[in-house]
Design a protein around this motif. Structure first.
Motif, PDB file in Angstrom:
ATOM      1  N   PRO A   6       0.878  -1.258   0.178  1.00 37.00           N
ATOM      2  CA  PRO A   6      -0.045   0.017   0.046  1.00 37.00           C
ATOM      3  C   PRO A   6       0.815   1.086  -0.072  1.00 37.00           C
ATOM      4  CG  PRO A   6      -1.020  -1.589   1.684  1.00 37.00           C
ATOM      5  CD  PRO A   6       0.340  -2.098   1.244  1.00 37.00           C
ATOM      6  N   GLU A   7       1.702   1.145   0.632  1.00 38.13           N
ATOM      7  CA  GLU A   7       2.855   2.550   0.480  1.00 38.13           C
ATOM      8  C   GLU A   7       3.426   2.711  -0.428  1.00 38.13           C
ATOM      9  OE1 GLU A   7       2.080   0.716   4.563  1.00 38.13           O
ATOM     10  OE2 GLU A   7       3.122  -0.316   2.586  1.00 38.13           O
ATOM     11  N   ALA A   8       3.936   1.613  -1.339  1.00 44.74           N
ATOM     12  CA  ALA A   8       4.653   1.932  -2.519  1.00 44.74           C
ATOM     13  C   ALA A   8       3.744   2.376  -3.554  1.00 44.74           C
ATOM     14  CB  ALA A   8       5.268   0.657  -2.947  1.00 44.74           C
ATOM     15  N   MET A   9       2.476   1.848  -3.460  1.00 44.71           N
ATOM     16  CA  MET A   9       1.331   1.989  -4.591  1.00 44.71           C
ATOM     17  C   MET A   9       0.475   3.354  -4.209  1.00 44.71           C
ATOM     18  SD  MET A   9       0.340  -1.639  -5.742  1.00 44.71           S
ATOM     19  CE  MET A   9      -0.478  -1.043  -7.153  1.00 44.71           C
ATOM     20  N   GLY A  10       0.573   3.943  -3.078  1.00 45.35           N
ATOM     21  CA  GLY A  10      -0.083   4.858  -2.378  1.00 45.35           C
ATOM     22  C   GLY A  10      -1.808   4.222  -2.648  1.00 45.35           C
ATOM     23  N   ARG A  11      -2.129   3.063  -2.176  1.00 43.46           N
ATOM     24  CA  ARG A  11      -3.221   2.661  -2.153  1.00 43.46           C
ATOM     25  C   ARG A  11      -3.615   2.351  -0.589  1.00 43.46           C
ATOM     26  NH1 ARG A  11      -3.240  -2.878  -1.216  1.00 43.46           N
ATOM     27  NH2 ARG A  11      -1.317  -4.065  -1.844  1.00 43.46           N
ATOM     28  N   GLU A  12      -5.227   2.276  -0.485  1.00 48.58           N
ATOM     29  CA  GLU A  12      -5.570   1.767   0.916  1.00 48.58           C
ATOM     30  C   GLU A  12      -5.015   0.376   1.281  1.00 48.58           C
ATOM     31  OE1 GLU A  12      -7.143   3.685   3.336  1.00 48.58           O
ATOM     32  OE2 GLU A  12      -6.773   5.358   1.877  1.00 48.58           O
ATOM     33  N   PRO A  13      -4.813   0.166   2.616  1.00 48.60           N
ATOM     34  CA  PRO A  13      -4.513  -1.101   2.892  1.00 48.60           C
ATOM     35  C   PRO A  13      -5.619  -2.223   2.788  1.00 48.60           C
ATOM     36  CG  PRO A  13      -3.690   0.405   4.583  1.00 48.60           C
ATOM     37  CD  PRO A  13      -4.542   1.120   3.596  1.00 48.60           C
ATOM     38  N   ARG A  14      -5.631  -3.515   2.367  1.00 50.80           N
ATOM     39  CA  ARG A  14      -6.553  -4.313   2.328  1.00 50.80           C
ATOM     40  C   ARG A  14      -7.301  -4.478   3.570  1.00 50.80           C
ATOM     41  NH1 ARG A  14      -6.112 -10.392   2.504  1.00 50.80           N
ATOM     42  NH2 ARG A  14      -7.969 -11.175   1.172  1.00 50.80           N
ATOM     43  N   LYS A  15      -8.588  -4.663   3.441  1.00 53.68           N
ATOM     44  CA  LYS A  15      -9.810  -4.483   4.550  1.00 53.68           C
ATOM     45  C   LYS A  15     -10.437  -6.042   4.252  1.00 53.68           C
ATOM     46  CE  LYS A  15     -10.049   0.067   5.477  1.00 53.68           C
ATOM     47  NZ  LYS A  15     -11.123   1.531   5.383  1.00 53.68           N
ATOM     48  N   ASP A  16     -10.044  -7.042   4.941  1.00 52.39           N
ATOM     49  CA  ASP A  16     -10.535  -8.356   4.882  1.00 52.39           C
ATOM     50  C   ASP A  16     -10.442  -9.168   6.231  1.00 52.39           C
ATOM     51  OD1 ASP A  16     -11.502 -10.251   2.353  1.00 52.39           O
ATOM     52  OD2 ASP A  16     -10.212 -11.309   3.865  1.00 52.39           O
ATOM     53  N   ASP A  17     -11.379  -9.915   6.326  1.00 55.27           N
ATOM     54  CA  ASP A  17     -11.357 -10.797   7.519  1.00 55.27           C
ATOM     55  C   ASP A  17      -9.962 -11.681   7.826  1.00 55.27           C
ATOM     56  OD1 ASP A  17     -13.881  -9.839   8.357  1.00 55.27           O
ATOM     57  OD2 ASP A  17     -14.884 -11.637   7.559  1.00 55.27           O
ATOM     58  N   HIS A  18      -9.426 -12.044   6.571  1.00 58.10           N
ATOM     59  CA  HIS A  18      -8.209 -12.778   6.640  1.00 58.10           C
ATOM     60  C   HIS A  18      -6.935 -12.300   6.723  1.00 58.10           C
ATOM     61  CE1 HIS A  18     -11.230 -15.670   4.668  1.00 58.10           C
ATOM     62  NE2 HIS A  18     -10.077 -16.639   5.053  1.00 58.10           N
ATOM     63  N   GLY A  19      -7.096 -10.724   6.180  1.00 58.54           N
ATOM     64  CA  GLY A  19      -5.901  -9.814   6.814  1.00 58.54           C
ATOM     65  C   GLY A  19      -4.809 -10.064   5.667  1.00 58.54           C
ATOM     66  N   GLY A  20      -3.644  -9.424   5.599  1.00 58.55           N
ATOM     67  CA  GLY A  20      -2.714  -9.532   4.975  1.00 58.55           C
ATOM     68  C   GLY A  20      -3.028  -8.829   3.497  1.00 58.55           C
ATOM     69  N   GLU A  21      -1.585  -8.485   2.979  1.00 61.16           N
ATOM     70  CA  GLU A  21      -1.739  -7.869   1.741  1.00 61.16           C
ATOM     71  C   GLU A  21      -1.389  -9.017   0.750  1.00 61.16           C
ATOM     72  OE1 GLU A  21      -2.614  -4.935   0.752  1.00 61.16           O
ATOM     73  OE2 GLU A  21      -2.985  -4.214   2.544  1.00 61.16           O
ATOM     74  N   VAL A  22      -2.284  -9.070  -0.345  1.00 58.33           N
ATOM     75  CA  VAL A  22      -2.359 -10.071  -1.457  1.00 58.33           C
ATOM     76  C   VAL A  22      -2.578  -9.593  -2.665  1.00 58.33           C
ATOM     77  CG1 VAL A  22      -3.067 -12.053   0.184  1.00 58.33           C
ATOM     78  CG2 VAL A  22      -4.797 -10.742  -1.045  1.00 58.33           C
ATOM     79  N   TYR A  23      -2.244 -10.550  -3.724  1.00 58.45           N
ATOM     80  CA  TYR A  23      -2.145 -10.279  -5.276  1.00 58.45           C
ATOM     81  C   TYR A  23      -3.949 -10.296  -5.919  1.00 58.45           C
ATOM     82  CZ  TYR A  23       2.530  -8.932  -5.810  1.00 58.45           C
ATOM     83  OH  TYR A  23       3.575  -8.748  -5.681  1.00 58.45           O
TER      84      TYR A  23
END
Length: 270
Positions: free
Chosen positions: A218-235
């Motif tokens: 999210p920091e590198a792309m300037g996007r919001e962090p993922r919001k999901d019950d499973h958590g974590g940043e995914v593709y």
């Protein structure tokens, strides 16, 4: 259903907090009372995870001395203060300071060494175990007409790999989930294996699944962090219809092996 890194974290915590200590073992719910009585006051010799299966070996002379747990879809093994006795606790292991409380497992059994050997023989290669054999895995995958997306969900092949790791590893390597195993070359399978080893080890360390590379955080792309019950940043996992972080193509979704499969048609052609 928890993926393999969760079960390995549980085994690690059991070994760190409960092994070699005086214990009280019980079943407040009552469904495991007879079995618990056979290992009550025994010490834990060691706990280990193989794929999504947890084995707790108690140091006792009784033939049935290994607790065999599969959490299934709703099961939880939580480490809680000893005064926290709530809900339907199938198995409780109390070290006097803390309790490991098991609720809602698919199964909790007390088994013998022979039954342990039979259970382990049905499981595939676990990327988180030093005794895993990628050569044995290649021998089976390379002969299969099933898709790699299907094979990755087969616990008799890839023990501990679940829906998130399946989708994310294939995306990271640009491999179509529909490619038959027999059409993979050895370098591709080795790349899948090594990526799983690294991602799942990170999952054990961090307690969550993060699969995006530094350029796509999210920091590198300037996007919001993922919001999901499973958590974590995914593709791609649970991102159907959203733009691919790499190429912008909407992520696709369809059911495969009874689970929702996610992939990018542009980054994973075929």
């Amino acid at each position: 259903m928890p993926e393999g890194h969760v079960i390995h974290r549980l085994a690690r915590e059991l070994n760190a907090r409960f092994t070699g200590r005086d214990l009280q073992v019980s079943s407040p719910q009552g469904r495991f009372s007879a079995e618990a009585s056979l290992i009550d006051a025994a010490r834990i010799h060691h706990a280990e995870a193989i794929g999504k299966h947890l084995f707790i070996d108690f140091a006792t002379d009784h033939p049935e001395h290994i607790v065999y747990i599969h959490l299934g879809l709703i099961g939880q093994l939580r480490f809680e203060p000893v005064e926290d006795v709530w809900g339907q606790i199938r198995l409780r292991i109390d070290n006097g300071e803390q309790a490991a409380n098991l609720r809602g497992p698919q199964w909790c059994r007390l088994i013998t060494d022979a039954e342990y050997d039979a259970a382990v023989a049905k499981l595939g290669e676990d990327p988180l175990r030093d005794d895993a054999d990628p050569d044995a895995l290649w021998a089976r995958v390379s002969r299969s007409r099933r898709s790699i997306g299907s094979l990755l969900m087969d616990q008799k092949l890839f023990a501990g790999v679940g829906n998130i790791y399946r989708a994310e590893t294939l995306f990271r390597l640009g491999i179509s989930p529909f490619l038959p195993g027999a059409q993979l070359d050895r370098n591709e399978l080795d790349s899948i294996w090594l990526d799983l080893v690294g991602l799942m080890a990170d999952g054990v360390r961090d307690g969550r699944i993060d699969t995006v590379r530094p350029d796509h955080t999210p920091e590198a792309m300037g996007r919001e962090p993922r919001k999901d019950d499973h958590g974590g940043e995914v593709y791609v996992y649970r991102r159907a219809g959203q733009p691919c972080h790499v190429c912008g193509t909407p992520i696709s979704e369809q059911v495969m092996e009874g689970r929702n499969l996610f992939w990018c048609p542009t980054c994973q052609p075929g």
